[in-house]
Design a protein around this motif. Structure first.
Motif, PDB file in Angstrom:
ATOM      1  N   THR A   1       0.821  -1.204   0.000  1.00 18.01           N
ATOM      2  CA  THR A   1       0.000   0.000   0.000  1.00 18.01           C
ATOM      3  C   THR A   1       0.857   1.257   0.000  1.00 18.01           C
ATOM      4  OG1 THR A   1      -1.902   1.034   1.122  1.00 18.01           O
ATOM      5  CG2 THR A   1      -0.156   0.130   2.520  1.00 18.01           C
ATOM      6  N   ASP A   2       0.182   2.404  -0.090  1.00 25.64           N
ATOM      7  CA  ASP A   2       0.822   3.712   0.060  1.00 25.64           C
ATOM      8  C   ASP A   2      -0.252   4.682   0.539  1.00 25.64           C
ATOM      9  OD1 ASP A   2      -0.719   4.438  -2.161  1.00 25.64           O
ATOM     10  OD2 ASP A   2       0.952   4.281  -3.570  1.00 25.64           O
ATOM     11  N   GLU A   3       0.075   5.975   0.581  1.00 19.80           N
ATOM     12  CA  GLU A   3      -0.892   6.949   1.105  1.00 19.80           C
ATOM     13  C   GLU A   3      -2.150   7.039   0.246  1.00 19.80           C
ATOM     14  OE1 GLU A   3       1.449   8.968  -1.992  1.00 19.80           O
ATOM     15  OE2 GLU A   3       2.038   7.761  -0.263  1.00 19.80           O
ATOM     16  N   GLY A   4      -2.018   6.768  -1.041  1.00 20.17           N
ATOM     17  CA  GLY A   4      -3.169   6.880  -1.931  1.00 20.17           C
ATOM     18  C   GLY A   4      -4.204   5.791  -1.722  1.00 20.17           C
ATOM     19  N   ASN A   5      -3.799   4.686  -1.093  1.00 21.04           N
ATOM     20  CA  ASN A   5      -4.697   3.549  -0.886  1.00 21.04           C
ATOM     21  C   ASN A   5      -5.201   3.472   0.553  1.00 21.04           C
ATOM     22  OD1 ASN A   5      -4.440   2.619  -3.542  1.00 21.04           O
ATOM     23  ND2 ASN A   5      -2.578   1.501  -3.056  1.00 21.04           N
TER      24      ASN A   5
END
Length: 344
Positions: free
Chosen positions: A67-71
């Motif tokens: 994951t990352d911040e966008g997810n």
């Protein structure tokens, strides 16, 4: 040991997608019974990858989510379901930049709970570890910092150079290659630094040709400005929505350029270049792999200096020796799996 990777497998092709392919292959080479659940595509010739569906919650074997911040919405939803079904999960965080939603205390709390309840958190750099703590107040008790640049997969090495690459670039005496997964702004500037690269090209010798692989176009105003610069220089070529891994083009190029103004880690693209014995040029916006020729982030003049240094060596037939990428990373991830499953 059974592990399910939940990740955006290619297509489309990007750093996290290719990391997922490499990790899947590496885990199998280490004797792990690994399968893939794709939030992206289904790559050809790789077995046991299925599209995401609610059926994922009927299996309680270990999940490794990328994951990352966008997810962050997916992270909150999936973790809630895994907690309800008592499914152990490990999370790899590929970046964690600020988003306006993080100003909401309820979002921060639910996201913090999602990370805290994971069995372990893998961050691809220390910056990501620090960003998690700064933005949502999380520093997991079992955190590991493991760079995302895993050794290039056999699947990528067996791929052919795409016919999308122009003959003029393929046959050029000196070939530069850059890629931008997205054309997007960051703090009002081109995140991937393609604007800097185009400015630097104006000072580079005429027999040098540059190819830029472009993915998703998010900021159309920025794209219009970049297009005008590209069209003004006949030595610059574009490949859009590449249908295949970048590795064959990296292998064919002489110099790989990564002028990003920020990113989550040292860069998969530069690691590929070094692993294949190519010159790697990158901004100092983040820590770069050892062997990278580094220039000051945002400084097209210093980028020109770094490119000229690499180009001089190319003309002298001097190329760097291939450097293995992060060869112990998969074993470290397997060790982490063993630890969290023994505690379950």
């Amino acid at each position: 040991m059974k592990v399910r990777l939940l990740a955006p497998f290619p297509p489309p092709y990007g750093g996290v997608a290719l990391h997922s392919v490499r990790l899947l292959e590496g885990l199998r080479d280490h004797g792990v019974q690994a399968s893939g659940i794709s939030l992206g595509g289904l790559p050809d010739a790789i077995d046991d990858i299925v599209p995401f569906s609610p059926m994922v919650f009927l299996n309680r074997s270990l999940v490794h989510y990328h994951t990352d911040e966008g997810n962050h919405r997916w992270m909150r939803l999936l973790s809630r379901m895994w907690r309800i079904t008592r499914t152990p999960y490990v999370v790899t965080v590929h970046s964690f930049r600020h988003r306006p939603e993080f100003d909401d205390a309820s979002v921060r709390r639910s996201l913090a709970a999602a990370f805290t309840q994971a069995k372990a958190v893998i961050a691809i750099s220390q910056d990501v570890v620090d960003d998690l703590e700064r933005r949502i107040g999380v520093r997991h008790k079992l955190t590991r910092t493991i760079a995302s640049a895993l050794p290039i997969s056999r699947w990528e090495r067996h791929a052919a150079l795409s016919t999308a690459f122009p003959e003029e670039w393929i046959n050029a005496p000196v070939r530069l290659l850059a890629n931008a997964g997205r054309v997007v702004s960051y703090q009002g500037e081109d995140l991937y630094g393609i604007d800097l690269l185009l400015d630097a090209m104006s000072t580079i010798d005429q027999d040098v040709q540059l190819c830029i692989a472009i993915g998703e176009i998010v900021d159309h105003n920025l794209w219009a400005r970049l297009q005008r610069k590209i069209e003004a220089d006949p030595r610059v070529w574009l490949v859009q929505q590449l249908q295949g891994p970048l590795v064959p083009a990296v292998s064919h190029a002489h110099v790989i350029v990564r002028p990003t103004r920020t990113e989550g880690g040292p860069s998969l693209t530069l690691s590929e270049a070094l692993e294949l014995g190519r010159w790697a040029v990158g901004s100092d916006a983040v820590e770069r792999p050892q062997g990278t020729i580094v220039f000051r982030s945002g400084d097209s003049g210093d980028l020109s200096r770094a490119l000229s240094q690499a180009i001089r060596d190319v003309r002298r037939s001097l190329m760097p020796p291939p450097m293995p990428a992060n060869i112990d990373a998969v074993q470290r991830i397997v060790n982490l799996y063993q630890r969290v499953t023994s505690d379950t």
